[in-house]
Design a protein around this motif. Structure first.
Motif, PDB file in Angstrom:
ATOM      1  N   THR A  14     -46.282 -50.025  18.986  1.00  0.00           N
ATOM      2  CA  THR A  14     -44.971 -50.585  19.330  1.00  0.00           C
ATOM      3  C   THR A  14     -43.830 -49.750  18.780  1.00  0.00           C
ATOM      4  N   CYS A  15     -42.694 -49.906  19.394  1.00  0.00           N
ATOM      5  CA  CYS A  15     -41.432 -49.311  18.939  1.00  0.00           C
ATOM      6  C   CYS A  15     -40.384 -50.413  18.981  1.00  0.00           C
ATOM      7  N   VAL A  16     -39.625 -50.565  17.908  1.00  0.00           N
ATOM      8  CA  VAL A  16     -38.578 -51.580  17.844  1.00  0.00           C
ATOM      9  C   VAL A  16     -37.226 -50.936  18.148  1.00  0.00           C
TER      10      VAL A  16
ATOM     11  N   SER B  69     -33.655 -52.414  18.123  1.00  0.00           N
ATOM     12  CA  SER B  69     -32.765 -53.552  17.863  1.00  0.00           C
ATOM     13  C   SER B  69     -31.340 -53.177  18.231  1.00  0.00           C
TER      14      SER B  69
ATOM     15  N   SER C 234     -38.151 -60.870  21.464  1.00  0.00           N
ATOM     16  CA  SER C 234     -38.407 -61.498  20.168  1.00  0.00           C
ATOM     17  C   SER C 234     -38.744 -62.978  20.218  1.00  0.00           C
TER      18      SER C 234
ATOM     19  N   LYS D 224     -32.781 -57.550  14.655  1.00  0.00           N
ATOM     20  CA  LYS D 224     -33.769 -56.642  14.071  1.00  0.00           C
ATOM     21  C   LYS D 224     -34.975 -57.370  13.482  1.00  0.00           C
ATOM     22  N   GLU D 225     -34.729 -58.406  12.688  1.00  0.00           N
ATOM     23  CA  GLU D 225     -35.806 -59.028  11.914  1.00  0.00           C
ATOM     24  C   GLU D 225     -36.900 -59.629  12.792  1.00  0.00           C
TER      25      GLU D 225
ATOM     26  N   HIS E  43     -39.082 -56.889  14.316  1.00  0.00           N
ATOM     27  CA  HIS E  43     -40.019 -56.262  13.376  1.00  0.00           C
ATOM     28  C   HIS E  43     -41.168 -57.205  13.036  1.00  0.00           C
ATOM     29  N   ARG E  44     -40.901 -58.503  12.953  1.00  0.00           N
ATOM     30  CA  ARG E  44     -42.002 -59.456  12.733  1.00  0.00           C
ATOM     31  C   ARG E  44     -42.986 -59.412  13.895  1.00  0.00           C
TER      32      ARG E  44
ATOM     33  N   ALA F 125     -43.497 -56.861  15.913  1.00  0.00           N
ATOM     34  CA  ALA F 125     -44.215 -55.586  15.843  1.00  0.00           C
ATOM     35  C   ALA F 125     -45.363 -55.666  14.844  1.00  0.00           C
ATOM     36  N   ASP F 126     -45.131 -56.350  13.717  1.00  0.00           N
ATOM     37  CA  ASP F 126     -46.184 -56.509  12.718  1.00  0.00           C
ATOM     38  C   ASP F 126     -47.329 -57.367  13.233  1.00  0.00           C
TER      39      ASP F 126
END
Length: 262
Positions: free
Chosen positions: A57-59, A61, A18, A43-44, A47-48, A50-51
């Motif tokens: 992609t796979c997240v 967390s 991240s 997590k956050e 996900h940012r 991944a966007d």
């Protein structure tokens, strides 16, 4: 081979994805066609990322490299999405600083748990998947020039990164005939948010300017600059590529000539 399809169909898992070097690596592997699992605790930001990535992609967390149960759960989730991991990037780490006399047992244990034992735990969990790959699997450990030389005030970090390089070399020999290469990438001082925070801390404690503190970090680099995360990521991409099939057990330095591995 087209750079955008170099890793087409491969599944890469990046720990500590991240921020900084991990983010750059994730972007570059995705650009080369890999499915990328972004592993980390928070997590956050994952996900940012991944966007932001133009790719698959796979997240995962809650991925704590010091907790084997957390790692096993994350590996299962990644496998369910993309199948077996064939490229493992051990990037998670931390680097608190303190004089040796003020390095507490807790700090020492925490740095070794994340930076060294974390590589052990994640690699051991991923190894069955890596050995099952028919594409030539990769383990790439993000170490540091601190794993090849000494730096003051980061004794725990130096010890951990020296351990990562030793583990890299031992495992490379064990897996040489198993279709798995194992290498370490050793960046010098790299322009990441972590380093920027270190500079800000020194500025606050010393009253020195940003440029003055930055000069301390770059003075030993013959190129007189910080390494970029993208330069580290390019080295990782090369080690992950088919062209690096015969490269294993190496500590590849990305440091502008500051440290030269023999």
């Amino acid at each position: 081979m087209n750079a955008q399809t170099m890793l087409s169909g491969r599944h890469a898992l990046v720990t500590g994805a991240s921020g900084g070097i991990g983010t750059a690596i994730a972007h570059m592997l995705a650009e080369a066609g890999a499915h990328v699992t972004l592993a980390g605790r928070k997590k956050e930001p994952l996900h940012r990322l991944a966007d932001d990535i133009d790719g698959s992609t796979c997240v995962v967390s809650g991925f704590d490299v010091t907790d084997p149960a957390s790692i096993a759960d994350g590996m299962d989730k990644a496998h369910d999405v993309f199948g077996p991991v064939s490229i493992l990037i051990n990037n998670a780490g931390e680097a608190p600083s303190a004089p040796f006399e003020k390095t507490t047992a807790q700090m020492w244990s925490q740095v070794l748990a994340v930076d060294l034992s974390g590589v052990f735990h994640v690699t051991q969990a991923a190894l069955p998947y890596l050995k099952s790959s028919d594409q030539g699997a990769r383990i790439i450990n993000i170490a540091s020039t601190a794993g090849l030389t000494g730096y003051a005030y980061v004794s725990a970090y130096c010890a951990a990164k020296h351990g990562v390089i030793g583990l890299t070399r031992a495992l490379a020999l064990e897996l040489a005939d198993k279709g798995v290469t194992v290498n370490a990438v050793c960046p010098g001082f790299t322009d990441t948010p972590l380093l920027r925070r270190s500079i800000e801390t020194i500025m606050q404690k010393s009253g020195r300017s940003f440029d003055d503190v930055l000069a301390e970090f770059t003075k030993a680099n013959p190129q007189k600059r910080l390494i970029t995360p993208q330069e580290v990521a390019h080295t990782v991409l090369w080690l992950a590529s088919p062209g690096a099939n015969a490269v294993t057990g190496q500590a590849v330095v990305v440091a502008g000539g500051e440290v030269m591995a023999g």
